[in-house]
Design a protein around this motif. Sequence first.
Motif, mmCIF file in Angstrom:
data_model
loop_
_atom_site.group_PDB
_atom_site.id
_atom_site.type_symbol
_atom_site.label_atom_id
_atom_site.label_comp_id
_atom_site.label_asym_id
_atom_site.label_seq_id
_atom_site.Cartn_x
_atom_site.Cartn_y
_atom_site.Cartn_z
ATOM 1 N N PHE A 128 1.355 7.402 13.549
ATOM 2 C CA PHE A 128 1.806 7.375 12.157
ATOM 3 C C PHE A 128 2.797 6.254 11.853
ATOM 4 C CE2 PHE A 128 0.254 11.737 12.280
ATOM 5 C CZ PHE A 128 -0.391 11.822 11.064
ATOM 6 N N VAL A 129 3.378 5.642 12.864
ATOM 7 C CA VAL A 129 4.402 4.623 12.662
ATOM 8 C C VAL A 129 3.951 3.497 11.728
ATOM 9 C CG1 VAL A 129 5.776 2.831 13.815
ATOM 10 C CG2 VAL A 129 5.741 5.154 14.721
ATOM 11 N N PRO A 130 2.766 2.919 11.918
ATOM 12 C CA PRO A 130 2.364 1.834 10.999
ATOM 13 C C PRO A 130 2.301 2.285 9.537
ATOM 14 C CG PRO A 130 0.932 1.875 12.920
ATOM 15 C CD PRO A 130 1.771 3.117 12.971
ATOM 16 N N LEU A 131 1.858 3.494 9.306
ATOM 17 C CA LEU A 131 1.757 3.999 7.945
ATOM 18 C C LEU A 131 3.131 4.199 7.310
ATOM 19 C CD1 LEU A 131 0.031 5.119 5.609
ATOM 20 C CD2 LEU A 131 0.232 7.355 6.706
ATOM 21 N N VAL A 132 4.018 4.897 8.017
ATOM 22 C CA VAL A 132 5.317 5.227 7.425
ATOM 23 C C VAL A 132 6.266 4.031 7.367
ATOM 24 C CG1 VAL A 132 5.137 7.660 8.042
ATOM 25 C CG2 VAL A 132 6.350 6.095 9.575
ATOM 26 N N ASN A 133 5.900 2.932 8.002
ATOM 27 C CA ASN A 133 6.733 1.734 7.935
ATOM 28 C C ASN A 133 6.123 0.653 7.045
ATOM 29 O OD1 ASN A 133 8.856 2.689 9.513
ATOM 30 N ND2 ASN A 133 7.760 2.220 11.382
ATOM 31 N N THR A 134 5.094 1.003 6.293
ATOM 32 C CA THR A 134 4.503 0.089 5.322
ATOM 33 C C THR A 134 5.285 0.240 4.019
ATOM 34 O OG1 THR A 134 2.342 0.379 6.338
ATOM 35 C CG2 THR A 134 2.383 -0.536 4.105
ATOM 36 N N GLU A 178 4.907 -0.604 0.915
ATOM 37 C CA GLU A 178 4.179 -0.145 -0.271
ATOM 38 C C GLU A 178 3.958 1.365 -0.220
ATOM 39 O OE1 GLU A 178 2.865 -2.622 1.743
ATOM 40 O OE2 GLU A 178 3.487 -4.335 0.538
ATOM 41 N N PHE A 179 3.563 1.852 0.951
ATOM 42 C CA PHE A 179 3.343 3.286 1.108
ATOM 43 C C PHE A 179 4.652 4.049 0.936
ATOM 44 C CE2 PHE A 179 3.617 7.050 3.801
ATOM 45 C CZ PHE A 179 2.623 7.828 3.240
ATOM 46 N N VAL A 180 5.694 3.574 1.579
ATOM 47 C CA VAL A 180 6.986 4.255 1.518
ATOM 48 C C VAL A 180 7.473 4.356 0.080
ATOM 49 C CG1 VAL A 180 9.415 4.125 2.200
ATOM 50 C CG2 VAL A 180 7.629 3.630 3.874
ATOM 51 N N ASN A 181 7.382 3.256 -0.663
ATOM 52 C CA ASN A 181 7.842 3.260 -2.057
ATOM 53 C C ASN A 181 7.030 4.221 -2.918
ATOM 54 O OD1 ASN A 181 9.786 1.352 -1.444
ATOM 55 N ND2 ASN A 181 8.515 -0.360 -2.055
ATOM 56 N N LEU A 182 5.726 4.197 -2.776
ATOM 57 C CA LEU A 182 4.877 5.109 -3.550
ATOM 58 C C LEU A 182 5.117 6.565 -3.165
ATOM 59 C CD1 LEU A 182 1.500 3.148 -3.578
ATOM 60 C CD2 LEU A 182 2.961 3.645 -5.535
ATOM 61 N N PHE A 183 5.221 6.813 -1.879
ATOM 62 C CA PHE A 183 5.433 8.173 -1.385
ATOM 63 C C PHE A 183 6.764 8.728 -1.885
ATOM 64 C CE2 PHE A 183 6.759 11.145 2.025
ATOM 65 C CZ PHE A 183 5.708 12.041 1.944
ATOM 66 N N GLU A 184 7.827 7.934 -1.776
ATOM 67 C CA GLU A 184 9.135 8.395 -2.229
ATOM 68 C C GLU A 184 9.157 8.598 -3.738
ATOM 69 O OE1 GLU A 184 12.053 5.714 -0.614
ATOM 70 O OE2 GLU A 184 11.913 6.630 1.374
ATOM 71 N N SER A 185 8.470 7.749 -4.480
ATOM 72 C CA SER A 185 8.382 7.919 -5.932
ATOM 73 C C SER A 185 7.679 9.222 -6.286
ATOM 74 C CB SER A 185 7.636 6.751 -6.565
ATOM 75 O OG SER A 185 8.356 5.565 -6.429
ATOM 76 N N ILE A 224 10.004 16.855 3.343
ATOM 77 C CA ILE A 224 8.830 15.984 3.431
ATOM 78 C C ILE A 224 9.249 14.531 3.232
ATOM 79 C CG2 ILE A 224 6.684 15.327 2.257
ATOM 80 C CD1 ILE A 224 6.287 18.365 1.720
ATOM 81 N N ARG A 225 10.196 14.304 2.324
ATOM 82 C CA ARG A 225 10.662 12.943 2.056
ATOM 83 C C ARG A 225 11.275 12.321 3.312
ATOM 84 N NH1 ARG A 225 14.798 9.793 -0.719
ATOM 85 N NH2 ARG A 225 13.756 8.547 -2.304
ATOM 86 N N GLY A 226 11.821 13.133 4.179
ATOM 87 C CA GLY A 226 12.453 12.646 5.401
ATOM 88 C C GLY A 226 11.516 12.523 6.590
#
Length: 71
Positions: free
Chosen positions: A9-15, A17-24, A59-61
């Motif tokens: 999962f590291v590549p996904l959670v460190n992208t 664009e993904f992080v910004n969208l997910f947190e939003s 989940i955000r964390g």
Amino acid sequence: MEKETARKFVPLVNTPEFVNLFESLIDEQIAQTQKGFEQVTSDVELRWAQGKIQALKKIRGVREVINQEAK
């Protein structure tokens, strides 16, 4: 979580664009739930909303958890 699973999962959670969208998305869900507090009519609904916000914050964390477990 097993180290091997976390590493997948590291590549996904460190992208970024993904992080910004997910947190939003999570922040939007939290805000909607907080607005729902105004319409709560019972203790059960209040506890449900509080639990939902707590779960969303957890989940955000998940990014930090995955990065820590992958080490």
